[in-house]
Motif scaffolding. Structure first.
Motif, PDB file in Angstrom:
ATOM      1  N   ILE A  89      11.867   4.247   7.284  1.00 15.00           N
ATOM      2  CA  ILE A  89      12.368   5.540   6.597  1.00 15.00           C
ATOM      3  C   ILE A  89      13.112   5.074   5.100  1.00 15.00           C
ATOM      4  CG2 ILE A  89      14.548   7.128   6.433  1.00 15.00           C
ATOM      5  CD1 ILE A  89      13.780   7.646   9.492  1.00 15.00           C
ATOM      6  N   ASN A  90      13.432   3.822   5.221  1.00 17.97           N
ATOM      7  CA  ASN A  90      13.886   3.281   3.991  1.00 17.97           C
ATOM      8  C   ASN A  90      12.728   2.955   2.950  1.00 17.97           C
ATOM      9  OD1 ASN A  90      16.357   3.175   5.240  1.00 17.97           O
ATOM     10  ND2 ASN A  90      16.538   0.901   5.435  1.00 17.97           N
ATOM     11  N   LEU A  91      11.731   2.580   3.294  1.00 18.74           N
ATOM     12  CA  LEU A  91      10.514   2.199   2.558  1.00 18.74           C
ATOM     13  C   LEU A  91      10.066   3.562   1.943  1.00 18.74           C
ATOM     14  CD1 LEU A  91       8.349  -0.199   4.649  1.00 18.74           C
ATOM     15  CD2 LEU A  91       9.529  -0.645   2.491  1.00 18.74           C
ATOM     16  N   ILE A  92      10.135   4.537   2.610  1.00 14.86           N
ATOM     17  CA  ILE A  92       9.417   5.626   1.909  1.00 14.86           C
ATOM     18  C   ILE A  92      10.519   6.582   1.442  1.00 14.86           C
ATOM     19  CG2 ILE A  92       7.792   5.941   3.479  1.00 14.86           C
ATOM     20  CD1 ILE A  92       9.179   8.085   5.112  1.00 14.86           C
ATOM     21  N   ALA A  93      11.853   6.197   1.032  1.00 15.00           N
ATOM     22  CA  ALA A  93      12.889   7.073   0.379  1.00 15.00           C
ATOM     23  C   ALA A  93      12.555   7.918  -0.905  1.00 15.00           C
ATOM     24  CB  ALA A  93      14.166   6.186   0.426  1.00 15.00           C
ATOM     25  N   GLU A  94      11.632   6.988  -1.723  1.00 15.67           N
ATOM     26  CA  GLU A  94      11.499   7.352  -3.121  1.00 15.67           C
ATOM     27  C   GLU A  94      10.143   8.356  -3.048  1.00 15.67           C
ATOM     28  OE1 GLU A  94      13.669   7.190  -5.617  1.00 15.67           O
ATOM     29  OE2 GLU A  94      15.079   6.420  -4.187  1.00 15.67           O
ATOM     30  N   GLN A  95       9.315   8.446  -2.083  1.00 16.64           N
ATOM     31  CA  GLN A  95       8.096   8.728  -2.104  1.00 16.64           C
ATOM     32  C   GLN A  95       7.818  10.057  -1.591  1.00 16.64           C
ATOM     33  OE1 GLN A  95       6.316   4.908  -0.938  1.00 16.64           O
ATOM     34  NE2 GLN A  95       4.826   5.783  -2.346  1.00 16.64           N
ATOM     35  N   ASP A  96       6.693  10.554  -1.992  1.00 14.64           N
ATOM     36  CA  ASP A  96       6.028  11.976  -1.205  1.00 14.64           C
ATOM     37  C   ASP A  96       5.640  11.428   0.047  1.00 14.64           C
ATOM     38  OD1 ASP A  96       6.465  13.563  -3.284  1.00 14.64           O
ATOM     39  OD2 ASP A  96       4.311  13.584  -4.084  1.00 14.64           O
ATOM     40  N   SER A  97       6.304  12.065   0.963  1.00 16.98           N
ATOM     41  CA  SER A  97       6.138  11.580   2.355  1.00 16.98           C
ATOM     42  C   SER A  97       6.253  12.673   3.415  1.00 16.98           C
ATOM     43  CB  SER A  97       6.661  10.338   2.849  1.00 16.98           C
ATOM     44  OG  SER A  97       7.733  10.200   2.273  1.00 16.98           O
ATOM     45  N   LEU A  98       5.386  12.566   4.534  1.00 17.27           N
ATOM     46  CA  LEU A  98       5.652  13.562   5.770  1.00 17.27           C
ATOM     47  C   LEU A  98       6.226  12.632   6.875  1.00 17.27           C
ATOM     48  CD1 LEU A  98       2.420  15.621   5.505  1.00 17.27           C
ATOM     49  CD2 LEU A  98       4.739  16.510   5.044  1.00 17.27           C
ATOM     50  N   LEU A  99       7.124  13.079   7.750  1.00 17.85           N
ATOM     51  CA  LEU A  99       7.400  12.344   8.834  1.00 17.85           C
ATOM     52  C   LEU A  99       6.778  13.034   9.941  1.00 17.85           C
ATOM     53  CD1 LEU A  99       9.357  11.277   7.000  1.00 17.85           C
ATOM     54  CD2 LEU A  99      11.260  11.357   8.578  1.00 17.85           C
ATOM     55  N   LEU A 100       5.965  12.255  10.741  1.00 15.55           N
ATOM     56  CA  LEU A 100       5.262  12.863  11.883  1.00 15.55           C
ATOM     57  C   LEU A 100       5.903  12.096  12.995  1.00 15.55           C
ATOM     58  CD1 LEU A 100       1.537  12.217  10.441  1.00 15.55           C
ATOM     59  CD2 LEU A 100       3.161  14.088  10.230  1.00 15.55           C
ATOM     60  N   LEU A 101       6.302  13.089  14.158  1.00 14.68           N
ATOM     61  CA  LEU A 101       6.638  12.899  15.328  1.00 14.68           C
ATOM     62  C   LEU A 101       5.639  13.020  16.188  1.00 14.68           C
ATOM     63  CD1 LEU A 101       9.077  11.658  17.251  1.00 14.68           C
ATOM     64  CD2 LEU A 101       9.770  14.307  17.426  1.00 14.68           C
ATOM     65  N   ASN A 102       4.790  11.642  16.533  1.00 13.75           N
ATOM     66  CA  ASN A 102       3.883  11.630  17.474  1.00 13.75           C
ATOM     67  C   ASN A 102       4.111  11.619  19.021  1.00 13.75           C
ATOM     68  OD1 ASN A 102       0.888  11.704  17.701  1.00 13.75           O
ATOM     69  ND2 ASN A 102       0.846   9.298  17.795  1.00 13.75           N
ATOM     70  N   ALA A 108       0.967  -1.227  -0.007  1.00 13.83           N
ATOM     71  CA  ALA A 108       0.075   0.053   0.066  1.00 13.83           C
ATOM     72  C   ALA A 108       0.802   1.287   0.111  1.00 13.83           C
ATOM     73  CB  ALA A 108      -0.905  -0.102   1.145  1.00 13.83           C
ATOM     74  N   ALA A 109       2.211   1.177   0.725  1.00 12.14           N
ATOM     75  CA  ALA A 109       2.776   2.412   0.903  1.00 12.14           C
ATOM     76  C   ALA A 109       3.313   2.631  -0.345  1.00 12.14           C
ATOM     77  CB  ALA A 109       3.775   2.234   2.002  1.00 12.14           C
ATOM     78  N   ALA A 110       3.924   1.474  -1.248  1.00 18.51           N
ATOM     79  CA  ALA A 110       4.490   1.746  -2.434  1.00 18.51           C
ATOM     80  C   ALA A 110       3.490   2.326  -3.419  1.00 18.51           C
ATOM     81  CB  ALA A 110       4.969   0.289  -3.071  1.00 18.51           C
ATOM     82  N   GLN A 111       2.229   2.064  -3.476  1.00 19.51           N
ATOM     83  CA  GLN A 111       1.168   2.600  -4.226  1.00 19.51           C
ATOM     84  C   GLN A 111       0.772   3.774  -3.998  1.00 19.51           C
ATOM     85  OE1 GLN A 111      -1.419  -0.720  -4.244  1.00 19.51           O
ATOM     86  NE2 GLN A 111      -0.020  -2.136  -5.807  1.00 19.51           N
ATOM     87  N   ALA A 112       1.069   4.377  -2.634  1.00 22.48           N
ATOM     88  CA  ALA A 112       0.455   5.552  -2.205  1.00 22.48           C
ATOM     89  C   ALA A 112       0.733   6.849  -2.997  1.00 22.48           C
ATOM     90  CB  ALA A 112       0.884   5.731  -0.484  1.00 22.48           C
ATOM     91  N   PRO A 143      16.826  13.582   5.590  1.00 24.80           N
ATOM     92  CA  PRO A 143      16.758  15.056   5.279  1.00 24.80           C
ATOM     93  C   PRO A 143      15.651  15.514   4.158  1.00 24.80           C
ATOM     94  CG  PRO A 143      18.645  13.644   4.541  1.00 24.80           C
ATOM     95  CD  PRO A 143      17.916  12.794   5.401  1.00 24.80           C
ATOM     96  N   ASP A 144      15.240  14.427   3.544  1.00 26.40           N
ATOM     97  CA  ASP A 144      14.524  14.935   2.303  1.00 26.40           C
ATOM     98  C   ASP A 144      12.964  15.068   2.354  1.00 26.40           C
ATOM     99  OD1 ASP A 144      16.776  15.013   0.709  1.00 26.40           O
ATOM    100  OD2 ASP A 144      16.362  12.937   0.033  1.00 26.40           O
ATOM    101  N   HIS A 145      12.261  14.973   3.753  1.00 29.13           N
ATOM    102  CA  HIS A 145      11.415  14.898   3.776  1.00 29.13           C
ATOM    103  C   HIS A 145      10.921  16.038   5.092  1.00 29.13           C
ATOM    104  CE1 HIS A 145      10.588  11.472   1.417  1.00 29.13           C
ATOM    105  NE2 HIS A 145      11.093  10.590   2.236  1.00 29.13           N
ATOM    106  N   PRO A 146       9.852  16.693   5.127  1.00 25.46           N
ATOM    107  CA  PRO A 146       9.318  17.513   6.033  1.00 25.46           C
ATOM    108  C   PRO A 146       9.129  16.599   7.407  1.00 25.46           C
ATOM    109  CG  PRO A 146       8.013  17.712   4.077  1.00 25.46           C
ATOM    110  CD  PRO A 146       8.746  16.559   3.982  1.00 25.46           C
ATOM    111  N   VAL A 147       9.459  17.340   8.654  1.00 26.92           N
ATOM    112  CA  VAL A 147       9.046  16.590   9.826  1.00 26.92           C
ATOM    113  C   VAL A 147       8.315  17.275  10.655  1.00 26.92           C
ATOM    114  CG1 VAL A 147      10.037  15.544  11.928  1.00 26.92           C
ATOM    115  CG2 VAL A 147      11.289  15.468   9.819  1.00 26.92           C
ATOM    116  N   LEU A 148       7.042  16.783  11.221  1.00 31.98           N
ATOM    117  CA  LEU A 148       5.971  17.554  11.877  1.00 31.98           C
ATOM    118  C   LEU A 148       6.061  16.909  13.273  1.00 31.98           C
ATOM    119  CD1 LEU A 148       4.964  18.226   9.064  1.00 31.98           C
ATOM    120  CD2 LEU A 148       3.017  18.863  10.111  1.00 31.98           C
TER     121      LEU A 148
END
Ligand SMILES: Nc1nc2c(ncn2[C@@H]2O[C@H](COP(=O)(O)OP(=O)(O)O)[C@@H](O)[C@H]2O)c(=O)[nH]1
Ligand SMILES: [Mg+2]
Length: 463
Positions: free
Chosen positions: A326-339, A301-305, A358-363
């Protein structure tokens, strides 16, 4: 699908079979009013369906061949061409139970109707010129719509918004073609100036086609919803976040790792962007069979998201599972959420995550308390929503339309090249004909039978 005769009387339930107050069985085809009359015993003794006024409810019983009442019903007659299919249509409004509806459906089949194929009513409407193919497709979109945006759009398309825009493009193309044809017949009369104005008209047409093509991104999202997948190791608060974004307790939340095992999906709109939110099983090693199947699904699902929301737990230090995410989402549009930023002490910081990805925004958020929710929504809009929120009056929502328009574009480009290179008018005419045909496909002209079949297979029976 074998080509079924348009002359048969077809029957199908127009409402879902099941417990409901009312169920509707529809008939369409020449002779359907006469067929219905044979089953119907009106309460008004002298009433004849064949002579009854149209679009009026007639009360009576639907009866078996031997005259036994099968159900009490209201029967409505709509004579072609003033009906959905442009054929004679009869609607039998009976009781909504499975048995009641089946009895009546069976009775109509016994009396000579044939069970309708999926989408056959709408297919007849199309064949009879009541709708074009883009409008027929809008009917499916309307039934399947899962957000306000997609319903609104499908309604406009059903009303002809796309057909109108395509029609206008075609009208401009037709005028161009007339000029080119004139050039073929009287080549000596084509001046440089004519050539120049032809070139300008071609470019203008090309940019209108481009404008329409550019709506495809929002169009697809509008129809299908943007696929947003929640990913993370177990217990980071993915399901809590899903519930918070949906505003309902859709997914189970517990402190036990591995609670969510299969994909959980629901639709929600964030600032006008329809989303399909997908919660997944937590990513980890060494689990049972069921959970690891869930984890495989999560990865797929993540790969197709369209967008991944990767969730991390501020109350725990970084672990190998976090690195795996983090490795799984390397190539994808993603947001990192620190919950769980409400927790003390904090074991993981925003800075640490930024170094790892470093390539993804963190919230920073607290899914439980709703903290950071509006920043998260804004970040989603910033990341995927740029330029897609402005819904154009006509929009491309289907790959079929996009593909046809790309061929239009290609053909017009070829024509422009031909003109520039001083090719003959004949060459240009061929390109323009290609563009003409491709535009026509959107409306349903000369579309191969397999494609038409595939479109109507998406429908339910009875529509
Ligand atoms: N303190 C705190 N606890 C949270 C937060 N979000 C989730 N939790 C708790 O973390 C546990 C796991 O949550 P859940 O949503 O099931 O995590 P999932 O396994 O990632 O789906 C539950 O006990 C939640 O109540 C948060 O923002 N703050
Ligand atoms: Mg969960």
């Amino acid at each position: 699908m074998a080509i079924l005769s348009d002359e048969d009387i077809v029957a199908a339930p127009g409402t879902t079979l099941g417990n409901a107050a009312i169920g509707i069985i529809r008939l369409s085809g020449s002779g359907s009013v006469e067929l219905a009359e044979g089953l119907f015993h009106p309460k008004l003794k002298d009433l004849k369906l064949t002579q009854a006024p149209e679009r009026v409810m007639n009360l009576g019983y639907i009866c078996s061949a031997s005259g036994e009442p099968l159900d009490e019903a209201l029967v409505v007659v709509m004579r072609g061409p003033h009906s959905y299919t442009r054929q004679d249509v009869v609607e039998i409004h009976c009781h909504g139970g499975l048995v009641a509806m089946n009895r009546i459906l069976e009775r109509t089949l016994q009396a000579g109707a044939r069970m309708a194929e999926p989408g056959e009513f709408t297919r007849r409407a199309w064949l009879n010129g009541r709708l074009d193919l883009a409008q027929a497709e809008a009917v499916i979109d309307l039934i399947r719509a899962r957000s306000d945006e997609s319903i609104d759009h499908a309604l406009r398309q059903l009303d002809g918004s796309l057909s109108l825009t395509v029609g206008e493009l075609r009208e401009r193309l037709r005028m161009l073609m007339a000029e080119v044809e004139a050039g073929i017949d009287f080549p000596e009369e084509i001046s440089d100036q004519d050539g120049q104005s032809l070139g300008q008209a071609l470019q203008a047409l090309l940019s209108s086609v481009d404008e329409l093509l550019q709506t495809a991104k929002y169009g697809r999202i509008c129809r299908e919803g943007l696929a947003v997948v929640l990913l993370g190791k177990p217990n980071t608060g993915k399901s809590t976040l899903l519930n918070s974004l949906l505003g309902t307790e859709r997914a189970l939340v517990t402190e036990i790792p591995g609670t969510t095992r299969d994909l959980i999906e629901d639709a929600v709109s964030i600032r006008g962007i329809p989303l399909r939110l997908i919660d997944t099983a937590g990513i980890r090693k060494h689990t049972g069979v069921v959970e690891s199947l869930g984890i495989d699904r999560a990865k797929t699902a993540a790969a197709q998201a369209d967008l991944v929301l990767a969730v991390f737990d501020a109350g725990r230090p970084i672990e190998p599972e976090d690195q795996a995410v983090i490795n799984l989402i390397a190539e994808q549009d993603s947001l990192l959420l620190l919950n769980k930023i409400d927790l003390k002490p904090r074991m993981l910081s925003k800075e640490q995550l930024t170094i790892l990805a470093p390539d993804h925004p963190v919230l920073e958020i607290s899914a439980k308390l709703g903290e950071g929710k509006s920043e998260l929504e804004q970040a989603v809009v910033d990341l995927v929503g740029a330029g897609i929120t402005a819904a154009a009056p006509a929009m491309i929502t289907r790959a079929r339309h996009q593909n046809a328009l790309q061929r239009v574009r290609h053909a017009l480009n070829d024509a422009a090249e031909a003109l520039k290179n001083g090719a003959t008018m004949d060459c240009m005419a061929v390109d323009l004909w290609d563009a003409w045909a491709a535009l026509g496909e959107i409306l349903g002209e000369a579309v191969p039978e397999e494609i038409v079949d595939a479109i109507f297979k998406e429908f339910c029976i009875g529509k």
